[in-house]
Design a protein around this motif. Structure first.
Motif, PDB file in Angstrom:
ATOM      1  N   SER A 446       0.872  -1.181   0.000  1.00 24.44           N
ATOM      2  CA  SER A 446       0.000   0.000   0.000  1.00 24.44           C
ATOM      3  C   SER A 446       0.906   1.228   0.000  1.00 24.44           C
ATOM      4  O   SER A 446       1.660   1.447   0.955  1.00 24.44           O
ATOM      5  N   ARG A 448       1.548   5.435  -0.663  1.00 21.72           N
ATOM      6  CA  ARG A 448       1.019   6.790  -0.770  1.00 21.72           C
ATOM      7  C   ARG A 448       1.923   7.591  -1.703  1.00 21.72           C
ATOM      8  O   ARG A 448       3.132   7.697  -1.454  1.00 21.72           O
ATOM      9  N   THR A 453      -3.507   7.035  -2.247  1.00 25.15           N
ATOM     10  CA  THR A 453      -2.925   5.757  -1.857  1.00 25.15           C
ATOM     11  C   THR A 453      -3.283   4.709  -2.900  1.00 25.15           C
ATOM     12  O   THR A 453      -4.456   4.576  -3.288  1.00 25.15           O
TER      13      THR A 453
END
Length: 464
Positions: A446, A448, A453
């Protein structure tokens, strides 16, 4: 007869014929209470010259606390009970001279003491005989019942049962190197060879061992020389070959099925005490642990945390589940805050073990090729970043061209928030999680980037 004092009277220390009187009180003439006492006078021999000052005699005169002497400051005087003469008064008067008793009287007193001692011993013997026959003495006819017959058999799932099955397969390692000697633990693997066996232990146990500097000691006391087949500092694992067959290999359990609260048993040789067994529970899982004194020796472990007592020397020993299977290899313990980086002195209930799946996979690679394989994504992480997640260095080249991260679309300055949904807050956490996997496995990061994101799948590959 001579008159040593010039009084014109006969010398009381000599008889009428002028011979010395052996029983005369030495040093006194019967007329003077303060005549001098000299050691030589005790034997009837007056010194030829003037008396030697104190401290020059082989047997100095006895200390006289009341004798007048040089002035001493009042606070330093060793007067008994703190009693001091009044200011300006004369010193305490000398005591009256002690009279000498005749030898006959002393002999009589000694005889009386001897008689009393004999009488007392005879009376004590009579008293002992009386007590032995009465209610306050011994009882020769009394015998205590023998303990009932017991058994050393224990249930297989008990701590004693687990220990009995595992101990023959757990060994102690005595290591000698250029920087000194040390001890550690290990256990027999299920990988027999021609006339020998393999033992799994920690890399830091055998690192720096000299040629023929490893001695493997089995639970039955037998010893054999060990040779390192392969070792890896990143996983802190090593395999040692030993020329002995016979001991049963410990089976591996499934570390992925372990849950917090499971009972565990640790076996090893803490502080050289071979065959030590401790118990506890699984305190936590997937605990990121890094250990090592330099970058080249740093190990990355996604550890099983336990409160079973683990001490220096337990390193390399097995952590067992209730079935007696190896679910971890004991590798590290935590130190109390403020220890200043020094080695911990003992267990504080925070021990860490390498999961068995990682240990089995790495041991197999070391046996087959002599080296371990490390999965990587080939990006550089920013150790100075203080925000949420882990940031990739925001500079060109931080993502290796053509590497797994580059192919997945990672970019310099990206912030990794989680791996497969598990949050990461330190670079070591991301590294440990990736190292716990296999090359070819795909993980989802994950990330950003800017104000949004995104999920980025990354396929891991082997280093080197």
């Amino acid at each position: 007869m001579s008159d040593p004092y010039g009084t014109g009277a006969p010398d009381p220390r000599r008889d009428e014929g002028g011979r010395p009187d052996p029983w005369a009180a030495p040093g006194h003439d019967g007329r003077s209470a303060d005549g001098p006492w000299r050691p030589a006078d005790a034997w009837g021999q007056a010194p030829a010259g003037p008396q030697q000052p104190a401290g020059h005699d082989a047997f100095p005169p006895p200390y006289d606390p009341y004798r007048a002497g040089p002035a001493v400051p009042q606070a330093a005087r060793p007067e008994p009970f703190g009693l001091l003469p009044a200011q300006g008064s004369e010193p305490w008067p000398p005591p009256a001279p002690r009279s000498r008793r005749s030898p006959a009287r002393w002999i009589g007193a000694g005889s009386l003491v001897l008689v009393l001692g004999v009488v007392g011993g005879f009376a004590g013997g009579l008293l002992q005989d009386e007590l032995s026959d009465g209610s306050g003495g011994t009882y020769p006819g009394v015998s205590l019942p023998s303990p009932s017959a017991g058994s050393t058999q224990r249930a297989a799932g008990s701590v004693a049962g687990i220990a009995a099955a595992a101990l023959p397969s757990v060994v102690a390692l005595q290591v000698q190197g250029s920087q000194g000697s040390g001890t550690g633990s290990g256990f027999v693997l299920d990988a027999p060879t021609d006339g020998g066996s393999f033992v799994l232990t920690n890399n830091h146990v055998v690192a720096g061992a000299a040629t023929d500097g490893i001695v493997v000691v089995f639970q039955d006391g037998q010893q054999a020389r060990g040779r390192v087949v392969g070792a890896d500092s990143s996983y802190d694992l090593a395999v040692v070959r030993v020329d002995r067959t016979g001991p049963r290999a410990l089976p591996f359990g499934d570390s992925s099925s372990v849950v917090v609260g499971d009972p565990v048993v640790a076996v090893g040789a803490p502080l050289g005490l071979q065959g030590t067994v401790t118990e506890g529970i699984v305190s936590a899982l997937n605990r990121p642990v890094t250990a090592g004194e330099s970058q080249d020796e740093t190990s990355y472990i996604q550890a099983i945390q336990t409160d079973a007592a683990i001490n220096p020397g337990n390193s390399g020993g097995p952590l067992l589940n209730a079935a007696g299977e190896v679910i971890g290899v004991n590798s590290a313990i935590a130190a109390l805050p403020g220890a200043g980086g020094q080695a911990p002195t003992g267990s504080i209930g925070l021990g860490f073990s390498i999961p068995s799946e990682q240990a089995r996979r790495t041991a197999e690679q070391l046996i087959q090729t002599g080296r371990a394989v490390h999965p990587v994504i080939k990006v550089s992480l920013d150790g100075t970043y203080q925000g949420q997640g882990v940031r990739i260095v925001d500079q060109p080249g931080a993502v290796t061209p053509g590497g797994p991260g580059d192919r997945a679309g990672l970019q310099p300055g990206d912030v990794v928030l989680a791996i497969d949904g598990r949050p990461v807050t330190e670079p070591s956490e991301l590294i440990v999680d990736i190292r716990a996997r296999e090359p070819g496995e795909t993980v989802t990061l994950s990330v950003r980037r800017g104000g949004e994101t995104v999920d980025v799948p990354v396929t891991l590959e082997a280093d080197g």
